[in-house]
Design a protein around this motif. Structure first.
Motif, PDB file in Angstrom:
ATOM      1  N   ASN A  56       0.858  -1.185   0.000  1.00  0.00           N
ATOM      2  CA  ASN A  56       0.000   0.000   0.000  1.00  0.00           C
ATOM      3  C   ASN A  56       0.892   1.232   0.000  1.00  0.00           C
ATOM      4  O   ASN A  56       1.872   1.275   0.751  1.00  0.00           O
ATOM      5  CB  ASN A  56      -0.898   0.028   1.252  1.00  0.00           C
ATOM      6  CG  ASN A  56      -1.911  -1.091   1.242  1.00  0.00           C
ATOM      7  OD1 ASN A  56      -2.640  -1.262   0.276  1.00  0.00           O
ATOM      8  ND2 ASN A  56      -1.946  -1.860   2.305  1.00  0.00           N
ATOM      9  N   CYS A  57       0.556   2.218  -0.820  1.00  0.00           N
ATOM     10  CA  CYS A  57       1.397   3.412  -0.888  1.00  0.00           C
ATOM     11  C   CYS A  57       0.554   4.673  -1.099  1.00  0.00           C
ATOM     12  O   CYS A  57      -0.553   4.609  -1.613  1.00  0.00           O
ATOM     13  CB  CYS A  57       2.459   3.281  -1.965  1.00  0.00           C
ATOM     14  SG  CYS A  57       1.862   2.836  -3.575  1.00  0.00           S
TER      15      CYS A  57
ATOM     16  N   VAL B 295       1.500   6.084  -5.935  1.00  0.00           N
ATOM     17  CA  VAL B 295       1.951   4.920  -6.701  1.00  0.00           C
ATOM     18  C   VAL B 295       3.093   5.272  -7.642  1.00  0.00           C
ATOM     19  O   VAL B 295       4.105   4.565  -7.707  1.00  0.00           O
ATOM     20  CB  VAL B 295       0.769   4.283  -7.477  1.00  0.00           C
ATOM     21  CG1 VAL B 295       1.254   3.261  -8.481  1.00  0.00           C
ATOM     22  CG2 VAL B 295      -0.222   3.657  -6.501  1.00  0.00           C
ATOM     23  N   GLU B 296       2.961   6.366  -8.374  1.00  0.00           N
ATOM     24  CA  GLU B 296       3.995   6.722  -9.355  1.00  0.00           C
ATOM     25  C   GLU B 296       5.325   7.059  -8.683  1.00  0.00           C
ATOM     26  O   GLU B 296       6.385   6.639  -9.139  1.00  0.00           O
ATOM     27  CB  GLU B 296       3.521   7.866 -10.247  1.00  0.00           C
ATOM     28  CG  GLU B 296       2.301   7.511 -11.096  1.00  0.00           C
ATOM     29  CD  GLU B 296       2.438   6.207 -11.893  1.00  0.00           C
ATOM     30  OE1 GLU B 296       3.512   5.985 -12.491  1.00  0.00           O
ATOM     31  OE2 GLU B 296       1.482   5.419 -11.907  1.00  0.00           O
TER      32      GLU B 296
ATOM     33  N   THR C 105       6.347   6.048  -5.713  1.00  0.00           N
ATOM     34  CA  THR C 105       6.862   4.817  -5.125  1.00  0.00           C
ATOM     35  C   THR C 105       7.499   3.945  -6.202  1.00  0.00           C
ATOM     36  O   THR C 105       8.593   3.404  -6.015  1.00  0.00           O
ATOM     37  CB  THR C 105       5.741   4.051  -4.395  1.00  0.00           C
ATOM     38  OG1 THR C 105       5.269   4.864  -3.313  1.00  0.00           O
ATOM     39  CG2 THR C 105       6.225   2.721  -3.848  1.00  0.00           C
TER      40      THR C 105
ATOM     41  N   ARG D  54      -2.936  -1.196 -13.676  1.00  0.00           N
ATOM     42  CA  ARG D  54      -2.324  -1.202 -12.350  1.00  0.00           C
ATOM     43  C   ARG D  54      -0.810  -1.232 -12.491  1.00  0.00           C
ATOM     44  O   ARG D  54      -0.268  -1.613 -13.517  1.00  0.00           O
ATOM     45  CB  ARG D  54      -2.824  -2.407 -11.550  1.00  0.00           C
ATOM     46  CG  ARG D  54      -4.297  -2.252 -11.177  1.00  0.00           C
ATOM     47  CD  ARG D  54      -4.787  -3.410 -10.360  1.00  0.00           C
ATOM     48  NE  ARG D  54      -3.993  -3.594  -9.149  1.00  0.00           N
ATOM     49  CZ  ARG D  54      -4.037  -4.716  -8.438  1.00  0.00           C
ATOM     50  NH1 ARG D  54      -4.799  -5.722  -8.789  1.00  0.00           N
ATOM     51  NH2 ARG D  54      -3.300  -4.820  -7.346  1.00  0.00           N
ATOM     52  N   THR D  55      -0.114  -0.863 -11.426  1.00  0.00           N
ATOM     53  CA  THR D  55       1.337  -0.750 -11.452  1.00  0.00           C
ATOM     54  C   THR D  55       1.979  -1.872 -10.655  1.00  0.00           C
ATOM     55  O   THR D  55       1.579  -2.156  -9.522  1.00  0.00           O
ATOM     56  CB  THR D  55       1.768   0.609 -10.854  1.00  0.00           C
ATOM     57  OG1 THR D  55       1.160   1.643 -11.626  1.00  0.00           O
ATOM     58  CG2 THR D  55       3.268   0.772 -10.876  1.00  0.00           C
TER      59      THR D  55
ATOM     60  N   LEU E 256       1.687  -2.426  -6.583  1.00  0.00           N
ATOM     61  CA  LEU E 256       1.498  -1.215  -5.790  1.00  0.00           C
ATOM     62  C   LEU E 256       0.025  -0.854  -5.761  1.00  0.00           C
ATOM     63  O   LEU E 256      -0.615  -0.764  -6.804  1.00  0.00           O
ATOM     64  CB  LEU E 256       2.320  -0.062  -6.380  1.00  0.00           C
ATOM     65  CG  LEU E 256       3.826  -0.301  -6.456  1.00  0.00           C
ATOM     66  CD1 LEU E 256       4.524   0.904  -7.064  1.00  0.00           C
ATOM     67  CD2 LEU E 256       4.401  -0.616  -5.078  1.00  0.00           C
ATOM     68  N   ARG E 257      -0.496  -0.679  -4.558  1.00  0.00           N
ATOM     69  CA  ARG E 257      -1.913  -0.354  -4.384  1.00  0.00           C
ATOM     70  C   ARG E 257      -2.020   0.990  -3.691  1.00  0.00           C
ATOM     71  O   ARG E 257      -1.437   1.195  -2.625  1.00  0.00           O
ATOM     72  CB  ARG E 257      -2.608  -1.431  -3.549  1.00  0.00           C
ATOM     73  CG  ARG E 257      -4.073  -1.122  -3.313  1.00  0.00           C
ATOM     74  CD  ARG E 257      -4.832  -2.234  -2.604  1.00  0.00           C
ATOM     75  NE  ARG E 257      -4.121  -2.842  -1.508  1.00  0.00           N
ATOM     76  CZ  ARG E 257      -3.952  -4.168  -1.378  1.00  0.00           C
ATOM     77  NH1 ARG E 257      -4.427  -4.995  -2.261  1.00  0.00           N
ATOM     78  NH2 ARG E 257      -3.305  -4.640  -0.335  1.00  0.00           N
ATOM     79  N   PRO E 258      -2.763   1.927  -4.300  1.00  0.00           N
ATOM     80  CA  PRO E 258      -2.915   3.232  -3.651  1.00  0.00           C
ATOM     81  C   PRO E 258      -3.784   3.130  -2.401  1.00  0.00           C
ATOM     82  O   PRO E 258      -4.746   2.360  -2.361  1.00  0.00           O
ATOM     83  CB  PRO E 258      -3.588   4.082  -4.724  1.00  0.00           C
ATOM     84  CG  PRO E 258      -4.326   3.103  -5.576  1.00  0.00           C
ATOM     85  CD  PRO E 258      -3.506   1.841  -5.555  1.00  0.00           C
TER      86      PRO E 258
END
Length: 133
Positions: free
Chosen positions: A14-15, A18-19, A21, A41-42, A53-55
């Motif tokens: 979780n971040c 996202v970009e 991170t 998704r990233t 990576l999940r916002p």
């Protein structure tokens, strides 16, 4: 005996951003950025592994997101292995402007003795970069 787990396939972090991170993991740890799925998704790929990576707030944006019981950024403690030397790890982190909070220190990993350096990513996750002896 039941089943025996063989390996991790991927983990999810979780971040807050996202970009940003993703950029940190690409620049500091040399991972490869990948977009996947219809929502682009990233993820970050390295070796045979992947980090999605999940916002934060993704569950509120789309109730179909599968998340843990507690959604928080900065709660991970991750150890990555490199074949670089401990001196090269320190030099690289310094050149990236990453503060080494501990290391080099001797540790015991899944495969035995290793030398580790600790730092934090943009969300405060504890990142351990290790070199096996």
């Amino acid at each position: 005996m039941g089943i025996v787990v063989e390996r991790f396939d991927h983990i999810v972090i979780n971040c807050r951003d996202v970009e940003a991170t993703a950029r940190w993991y690409v620049e500091v740890l040399g991972m490869t950025l990948e977009k996947f799925g219809p929502a682009a998704r990233t993820s970050l790929k390295f070796g045979n592994q992947k980090i999605n990576l999940r916002p934060l707030g993704a569950r509120e944006l789309d109730p179909h997101w599968d998340t843990g019981a507690v959604e928080a950024a900065g709660s991970e403690d991750l150890c990555f292995v490199t074949s670089a030397t401990p001196d090269a790890v320190m030099d690289h982190l310094n050149s990236c402007g990453v503060v080494v909070i501990k290391g080099p220190v001797a540790k015991i990993g899944a495969l035995g003795e290793m030398v580790s350096h600790y730092c934090r990513d943009l969300d405060g996750n504890l990142i351990e970069i290790s070199v096996y002896a």
